[in-house]
Design an enzyme around this catalytic site. Structure first.
Site, short mmCIF file in Angstrom:
data_model
loop_
_atom_site.label_atom_id
_atom_site.label_comp_id
_atom_site.label_asym_id
_atom_site.label_seq_id
_atom_site.Cartn_x
_atom_site.Cartn_y
_atom_site.Cartn_z
N CYS A 188 0.82 -1.22 0.00
CA CYS A 188 0.00 0.00 0.00
C CYS A 188 0.85 1.26 0.00
O CYS A 188 0.47 2.28 -0.59
CB CYS A 188 -0.98 0.01 1.17
SG CYS A 188 -0.19 -0.06 2.80
N HIS A 217 -1.92 1.38 7.28
CA HIS A 217 -2.38 1.21 5.89
C HIS A 217 -2.42 2.58 5.20
O HIS A 217 -3.07 3.51 5.69
CB HIS A 217 -3.76 0.57 5.86
CG HIS A 217 -4.30 0.37 4.47
ND1 HIS A 217 -3.64 -0.38 3.52
CD2 HIS A 217 -5.42 0.85 3.87
CE1 HIS A 217 -4.34 -0.37 2.40
NE2 HIS A 217 -5.42 0.38 2.59
N CYS A 265 6.87 44.25 2.49
CA CYS A 265 6.55 44.61 3.87
C CYS A 265 5.13 44.14 4.17
O CYS A 265 4.20 44.44 3.43
CB CYS A 265 6.67 46.12 4.05
SG CYS A 265 6.12 46.71 5.67
N CYS A 317 11.93 39.89 11.05
CA CYS A 317 11.95 39.72 12.50
C CYS A 317 11.27 38.40 12.85
O CYS A 317 10.04 38.26 12.70
CB CYS A 317 11.24 40.88 13.20
SG CYS A 317 11.27 40.75 15.01
#
Length: 725
Positions: A373, A640, A556, A567
């Site tokens: 799977c 699974h 900005c 920042c």
């Protein structure tokens, strides 16, 4: 450093290489100081890496030393650590005075790894054991009984007769070993039910097949039949020509006894010492074997413990689930789709109504078989409705790897895009090739993680260019194919979206994207398959990576002008928006940091490309946004894997794929893959976060719960960059 993501500088001369096998043994030692001491003092580590099941050891418990026997060597959980390591533990059965001083009977967390008396079993790392020096297993047998190996009257795979409760029975010898001073034979009786398969009988009490009554013949497939034995004049070649053509990598079924059979893959064919019969070493699909590919001290192949079995080649029959139409009924073949030749004409990915018409329904998608799977879901996600990684199909490859590429293109992707269905046998071809190419011997049988499969086929086999190029600070550029999100638990992120998780992870690791990726594969923050950091994650249909790019113009976030400062502290400030990195132009930066609570923030100066600066001075120029598009999500629940694929532009255009959604028949049957549409996903994508957080998973419509609660891997693409990659 893996523990906390920090970066340190070391003198290269003090570093020593750490092989993968050694790392797995060491990672089981939880105390880092003991782990280092074990690495530096190689005596214990070397003894542990050469240890075998059945070997004697000493265990120190409560300042007392007890003897024991190694009964299991391997991992004791279902998934590796986040680092990819698989810690190796020793399952030990305590003996003598140690009986009753253990903690289990060979079972750990509900899984049985070996059998022993109650409270006689322990699982320990290598540094908690004293290994007793002993000759090799095969050599020990030879010393104890010169006839046991080579000239032994009974060998593995022999058909034998024996008495059980005054009844004469027949069976197949599965193992020959010494118990104290008596040689024993592990027998699978051919007339017992599945509840009691193996019997252990003294060798003195069994009789080989050629010494049995000549009026009976033991048929390996159907038990005892009253028929004359084959003429001795028939040569081995004649018998072999009458049996099906089997070779290494053939998928086979072995009938052990009446109504009890096993399936597996042949890993070795040859003759055992002093045995002229052609034998097959088989890796079984289930833990019903007796070894890990080693027999009497000699390794013939490698597989997980209890998966290896040595039988006569003529006892193996082709697994009918993988046979052509001539061996199955038309109805069965129509259902299973097992007769699936290669499709040589190339096809584009499926989109919109075409995707629905080709892919939706039962027996659609990629058929699952034997823990496949993880690969089924990954391949369906990457190739059904997008071409972002089609370079894997057409990139020139070296001759040894061209076969892998041909299977991937002509037996998986093209049939999926043209017929909407890929047979399990085609995927099994690819898994066998990966087993040969990779360092792991169990790609054809065991469950893996999608990233392990993707790294192997992209990097080690096809050698495509890394999908991601990352840089942390000003350190050396790093390349990878998948990105694992690492982050501390954020109390304010109850139901995060992918955008928030990526931003938090990049910021905490000080990472930037060196370039826009054509394909961005993200692994969600979780530990293995069980532990999830967040109960729900909201898929971001678009992933804005503008502020994650290295040396790229940014705007900005206050006024929209070209940003000059970033920042990281403001990113966590609750006064600002909870999404998006925080960068400023000079004036907004001064104003934002004039507040007394932000005056101590440390700022990072941004690099603005000179070309962009010149153009921006000429007028108001907005910073372009770079966004990636979500095209698939892999999810996992109880080991699974399934996948969700975005097949069109609308929010409702989602389809759900499960390679093992249903099954036809029992052990002789096959899985039925299913693709269903799931427009209900759109309803939850449009919900307010608070409302979605209150939703009980069991009450969510359709399969939406699995997308929001079980996400394991998100896949994004840049259609613009895909044109150049």
């Amino acid at each position: 450093m893996e523990q906390d993501g920090s970066v340190v500088t070391l003198d290269a001369e003090i570093l020593q290489p750490l092989p993968d096998k050694m790392a797995d043994y060491l990672s089981a030692i939880s105390n880092i100081h003991e782990r280092l001491n074990c690495f530096l003092d190689r005596h214990v580590l070397d003894a542990a890496m050469n240890a075998k099941q059945g070997q004697q050891v000493f265990v120190e418990l409560d300042h007392q030393t007890f003897s024991g026997t190694i009964c299991y060597i391997g991992k004791v959980h279902r998934s590796p650590l986040p680092s990819g390591l698989c810690p190796v533990y020793f399952g030990v059965e305590l003996q003598g005075d140690g009986e009753g001083k253990g903690h289990c009977d060979g079972t750990y967390n509900g899984t049985e790894y070996f059998k022993c008396k109650k409270d006689c079993g322990l699982f320990l790392p290598c540094n908690k054991l004293q290994f007793v020096s002993a000759p090799e297993k095969g050599m020990a047998k030879q010393e104890g009984n010169p006839d046991a190996v080579g000239a032994s009257p009974v060998k593995v795979g022999d058909t034998i007769g024996f008495y059980l409760d005054d009844a004469f029975m027949r069976g197949i010898a599965m193992d020959v070993f010494k118990e104290e001073k008596t040689w024993m034979v592990k027998v699978c009786p051919e007339e017992e039910g599945s509840e009691d398969v193996f019997r252990v009988i003294p060798m003195d009490s069994v009789v080989k097949e050629e010494l049995l009554s000549p009026g009976f013949e033991v048929d390996a497939d159907s038990g005892i039949q009253d028929q004359p034995k084959r003429k001795r004049s028939e040569s081995a070649e004649d018998l072999e020509s009458k049996s099906p053509s089997l070779d290494v990598n053939s998928v086979v079924r072995i009938n052990l006894d009446k109504g009890n059979s096993v399936t597996g893959t042949i890993c070795w064919i040859g003759c055992l010492p002093e045995n002229r019969q052609k034998m097959a070493g088989v890796e079984l699909d289930e833990d019903k074997g007796v070894s890990d590919g080693e027999l009497q001290g000699v390794r013939y192949f490698t597989c997980p413990p209890k998966r290896g079995l040595f039988v006569r080649l003529e006892s193996c029959q082709p697994d009918m689930r993988f046979q052509s139409i001539s061996h199955t009924s038309p109805e069965s073949t129509e259902l299973s789709g097992l007769d699936a030749p290669a499709v040589l004409s190339n096809s584009p990915p499926l989109r919109d109504d075409v995707a629905v018409n080709v892919l939706e329904g039962r027996m659609k998608g990629i058929q699952g078989h034997c823990n496949s799977c993880y690969m089924d879901a990954a391949l369906f996600s990457l190739f059904s409705c997008t071409s972002v990684l089609d370079s894997m199909l057409f990139k020139p490859s070296l001759p040894p790897d061209g076969h892998v590429q041909n299977i991937l293109r002509d037996k998986i992707v093209n049939p999926l895009r043209q017929k909407g269905f890929v047979a399990a046998s085609n995927v099994m071809d690819l898994r066998h090739q990966l087993t040969e190419k990779g360092e792991c011997s169990s790609f054809a049988t065991s469950e893996k993680d999608p990233e392990e499969f993707l790294n192997l086929i992209m990097h080690h086999i096809l050698g495509i260019e890394p999908l991601l190029k990352l840089q942390s600070g000003r350190l050396k550029e790093q390349e990878c194919y998948c990105y694992q999100i690492f982050m501390d638990k954020q109390e304010d992120l109850v139901v995060p979206n992918v955008q928030q998780l990526v931003e938090h992870s990049f910021l905490s690791s000080d990472l930037k994207l060196v370039e826009i990726p054509s394909c961005f594969i993200l692994q969600m923050p979780r530990f293995g398959k069980e532990y999830k950091m967040f109960s729900k994650i909201i898929p971001s249909l678009e992933l804005d990576i503008t502020d994650l790019l290295l040396d790229s113009p940014r705007e900005c976030f206050v006024c929209g002008a070209v940003a000059t400062q970033e920042c990281s502290a403001c990113f966590k400030d609750k006064m600002f928006a909870d999404t998006g990195l925080k960068q400023y132009c000079d004036s907004c930066c001064t104003q934002a940091h004039s507040h007394y609570q932000r005056k101590a923030h440390q700022l990072t100066k941004l690099h603005i490309p000179e070309e962009f600066c010149r153009v921006s001075r000429l007028g108001s120029l907005r910073v372009p946004r770079e966004k990636l598009e979500l095209f698939a999500v892999l999810c996992i629940e109880t080991s699974h894997y399934v996948s969700f694929v975005k097949y069109g532009p609308e929010k409702e255009n989602w389809m759900f794929f499960d390679s093992m959604a249903d099954r036809h028949g029992d052990e002789d049957g096959f899985n039925i893959p299913t693709v269903t549409l799931c427009p209900e996903v759109a309803k939850y994508l449009e919900m307010p976060v608070a409302t979605l957080a209150m939703q009980q998973p069991r009450d969510m419509e359709g399969v939406a719960k699995r997308l929001f609660c079980d996400a394991y891997m998100y896949m994004y693409q840049s259609k613009k960059m895909a044109l150049y990659k």
